[in-house]
Motif scaffolding. Structure first.
Motif, PDB file in Angstrom:
ATOM      1  N   GLU A   1       0.825  -1.196   0.000  1.00 26.97           N
ATOM      2  CA  GLU A   1       0.000   0.000   0.000  1.00 26.97           C
ATOM      3  C   GLU A   1       0.867   1.256   0.000  1.00 26.97           C
ATOM      4  N   ASP A   2       0.642   2.127  -0.963  1.00 28.11           N
ATOM      5  CA  ASP A   2       1.314   3.417  -1.074  1.00 28.11           C
ATOM      6  C   ASP A   2       2.834   3.304  -1.083  1.00 28.11           C
ATOM      7  N   GLY A   3       3.389   2.192  -1.547  1.00 24.42           N
ATOM      8  CA  GLY A   3       4.832   2.028  -1.628  1.00 24.42           C
ATOM      9  C   GLY A   3       5.496   1.897  -0.271  1.00 24.42           C
ATOM     10  N   ASP A   4       4.721   1.663   0.781  1.00 22.76           N
ATOM     11  CA  ASP A   4       5.266   1.540   2.128  1.00 22.76           C
ATOM     12  C   ASP A   4       5.910   0.171   2.276  1.00 22.76           C
ATOM     13  N   PRO A   5       7.240   0.098   2.555  1.00 19.18           N
ATOM     14  CA  PRO A   5       7.896  -1.196   2.653  1.00 19.18           C
ATOM     15  C   PRO A   5       7.491  -1.978   3.895  1.00 19.18           C
ATOM     16  N   SER A   6       6.933  -1.329   4.943  1.00 15.42           N
ATOM     17  CA  SER A   6       6.525  -2.072   6.125  1.00 15.42           C
ATOM     18  C   SER A   6       5.256  -2.838   5.802  1.00 15.42           C
ATOM     19  N   GLY A   7       5.292  -4.124   6.019  1.00 21.12           N
ATOM     20  CA  GLY A   7       4.131  -4.947   5.728  1.00 21.12           C
ATOM     21  C   GLY A   7       3.944  -5.234   4.257  1.00 21.12           C
ATOM     22  N   ALA A   8       4.947  -5.023   3.431  1.00 26.12           N
ATOM     23  CA  ALA A   8       4.848  -5.264   1.990  1.00 26.12           C
ATOM     24  C   ALA A   8       5.359  -6.663   1.674  1.00 26.12           C
ATOM     25  N   LEU A   9       5.348  -7.003   0.420  1.00 20.64           N
ATOM     26  CA  LEU A   9       5.832  -8.293  -0.045  1.00 20.64           C
ATOM     27  C   LEU A   9       7.265  -8.124  -0.543  1.00 20.64           C
ATOM     28  N   LEU A  10       8.185  -8.866   0.038  1.00 22.21           N
ATOM     29  CA  LEU A  10       9.593  -8.801  -0.321  1.00 22.21           C
ATOM     30  C   LEU A  10       9.956 -10.070  -1.076  1.00 22.21           C
ATOM     31  N   LEU A  11      10.440  -9.926  -2.309  1.00 19.61           N
ATOM     32  CA  LEU A  11      10.837 -11.065  -3.132  1.00 19.61           C
ATOM     33  C   LEU A  11      12.352 -11.160  -3.157  1.00 19.61           C
ATOM     34  N   ARG A  12      12.880 -12.361  -2.938  1.00 17.50           N
ATOM     35  CA  ARG A  12      14.323 -12.593  -2.961  1.00 17.50           C
ATOM     36  C   ARG A  12      14.613 -13.800  -3.835  1.00 17.50           C
ATOM     37  N   PRO A  13      15.453 -13.725  -4.798  1.00 18.54           N
ATOM     38  CA  PRO A  13      16.010 -12.525  -5.404  1.00 18.54           C
ATOM     39  C   PRO A  13      14.952 -11.817  -6.242  1.00 18.54           C
ATOM     40  N   VAL A  14      15.224 -10.576  -6.553  1.00 12.66           N
ATOM     41  CA  VAL A  14      14.285  -9.789  -7.341  1.00 12.66           C
ATOM     42  C   VAL A  14      14.236 -10.314  -8.769  1.00 12.66           C
ATOM     43  N   SER A  15      15.378 -10.722  -9.281  1.00  7.88           N
ATOM     44  CA  SER A  15      15.482 -11.189 -10.657  1.00  7.88           C
ATOM     45  C   SER A  15      15.880 -12.663 -10.648  1.00  7.88           C
ATOM     46  N   VAL A  16      15.099 -13.503 -11.325  1.00  7.33           N
ATOM     47  CA  VAL A  16      15.365 -14.937 -11.376  1.00  7.33           C
ATOM     48  C   VAL A  16      15.318 -15.427 -12.818  1.00  7.33           C
ATOM     49  N   ALA A  17      15.919 -16.573 -13.039  1.00  5.59           N
ATOM     50  CA  ALA A  17      15.872 -17.228 -14.342  1.00  5.59           C
ATOM     51  C   ALA A  17      14.822 -18.334 -14.280  1.00  5.59           C
ATOM     52  N   PRO A  18      14.268 -18.737 -15.402  1.00  2.15           N
ATOM     53  CA  PRO A  18      13.321 -19.844 -15.402  1.00  2.15           C
ATOM     54  C   PRO A  18      13.951 -21.085 -14.755  1.00  2.15           C
ATOM     55  N   GLY A  19      13.180 -21.728 -13.863  1.00  6.61           N
ATOM     56  CA  GLY A  19      13.661 -22.907 -13.149  1.00  6.61           C
ATOM     57  C   GLY A  19      14.256 -22.598 -11.791  1.00  6.61           C
ATOM     58  N   ASP A  20      14.508 -21.324 -11.479  1.00  7.36           N
ATOM     59  CA  ASP A  20      15.098 -20.926 -10.198  1.00  7.36           C
ATOM     60  C   ASP A  20      14.025 -20.795  -9.117  1.00  7.36           C
ATOM     61  N   PRO A  21      14.417 -20.982  -7.847  1.00 10.87           N
ATOM     62  CA  PRO A  21      13.473 -20.744  -6.747  1.00 10.87           C
ATOM     63  C   PRO A  21      13.415 -19.260  -6.407  1.00 10.87           C
TER      64      PRO A  21
ATOM     65  N   ALA B   1      12.017 -16.725  -3.028  1.00  6.48           N
ATOM     66  CA  ALA B   1      11.505 -16.666  -1.660  1.00  6.48           C
ATOM     67  C   ALA B   1      10.673 -15.393  -1.504  1.00  6.48           C
ATOM     68  N   VAL B   2       9.651 -15.481  -0.671  1.00 11.68           N
ATOM     69  CA  VAL B   2       8.729 -14.375  -0.452  1.00 11.68           C
ATOM     70  C   VAL B   2       8.585 -14.162   1.047  1.00 11.68           C
ATOM     71  N   ASP B   3       8.707 -12.908   1.510  1.00 13.69           N
ATOM     72  CA  ASP B   3       8.533 -12.548   2.922  1.00 13.69           C
ATOM     73  C   ASP B   3       7.534 -11.417   3.035  1.00 13.69           C
ATOM     74  N   THR B   4       6.789 -11.393   4.160  1.00 12.16           N
ATOM     75  CA  THR B   4       5.916 -10.267   4.460  1.00 12.16           C
ATOM     76  C   THR B   4       5.689 -10.173   5.959  1.00 12.16           C
ATOM     77  N   THR B   5       5.486  -8.955   6.435  1.00 13.20           N
ATOM     78  CA  THR B   5       5.106  -8.723   7.827  1.00 13.20           C
ATOM     79  C   THR B   5       3.678  -8.197   7.899  1.00 13.20           C
ATOM     80  N   ALA B   6       2.967  -8.203   6.777  1.00  9.87           N
ATOM     81  CA  ALA B   6       1.623  -7.638   6.698  1.00  9.87           C
ATOM     82  C   ALA B   6       0.596  -8.428   7.491  1.00  9.87           C
ATOM     83  N   CYS B   7       0.872  -9.696   7.758  1.00  6.68           N
ATOM     84  CA  CYS B   7      -0.127 -10.545   8.413  1.00  6.68           C
ATOM     85  C   CYS B   7      -0.065 -10.489   9.936  1.00  6.68           C
ATOM     86  N   GLY B   8       0.877  -9.769  10.469  1.00 10.19           N
ATOM     87  CA  GLY B   8       0.983  -9.646  11.917  1.00 10.19           C
ATOM     88  C   GLY B   8       1.648 -10.865  12.544  1.00 10.19           C
TER      89      GLY B   8
END
Length: 177
Positions: A30-50, A52-59
């Protein structure tokens, strides 16, 4: 002095920009706020790569349902690590995924909050490819495979430096050339 300052400033800005491009996490929400947002690691991946996704939005102790169907990976679950506030999940980008930017979505089970983040799929993963080899410039290398040629080149440079120093010394004394 001004030229040096510009050079140093430009170099610092280029290094900072390169660092931001390589290391910047993908935040959505929401509104570009990094707190409680979805963080993707790594940002750039190749096909077949894993990815990871993190968030603090759910409490605290909140789980979330992730959706990576935009890239063809389907759904996945985000669960809190050690009862903390960070819910983590992962999925694998399908080998047939096309290059592009895809929106990844997570919806919290408790509060229904929806957060998003962008995943960039490239042809090859930069994290897995290390540079190898040499650049073919046509000039040749500083140290060739033959130690005799290398020694001859160093000796020629030493003679030229000594001769130049001697000529400058004579000129400074007024002896002429």
């Amino acid at each position: 002095m001004r030229r040096t300052a510009r050079l140093l400033t430009g170099t610092a800005l280029a290094a900072a920009a390169a660092g931001l491009v390589v290391a910047a996490p993908a935040y959505g929400g929401e509104d570009g706020d990094p707190s409680g947002a979805l963080l993707l690691r790594p940002v750039s991946v190749a096909p077949g790569d894993p990815a990871a996704v993190d968030t603090t939005a759910c409490g605290e102790s909140g789980t979330a349902a992730g959706d990576a169907s935009a890239v063809g990976a389907g759904s996945f679950t985000l669960t809190p690590e050690d009862g903390g506030t960070v819910a983590t999940g992962q999925f694998r980008v399908p080998p047939g995924a096309q290059p592009g930017t895809y929106e990844i979505v997570a919806t919290c089970a408790g509060n229904g909050r929806r957060v998003t983040g962008d995943l960039v799929v490239t042809l090859s993963s930069a994290a897995h490819v290390a540079p190898r080899g040499s650049v073919k410039t046509g000039v040749g290398g500083a140290l060739g495979p033959d130690p005799v040629q290398t020694a001859a080149g160093v000796a020629a440079l030493a003679v030229a430096a000594a001769g130049g120093t001697w000529l400058l010394h004579r000129r400074a004394r007024g002896d002429g050339i």
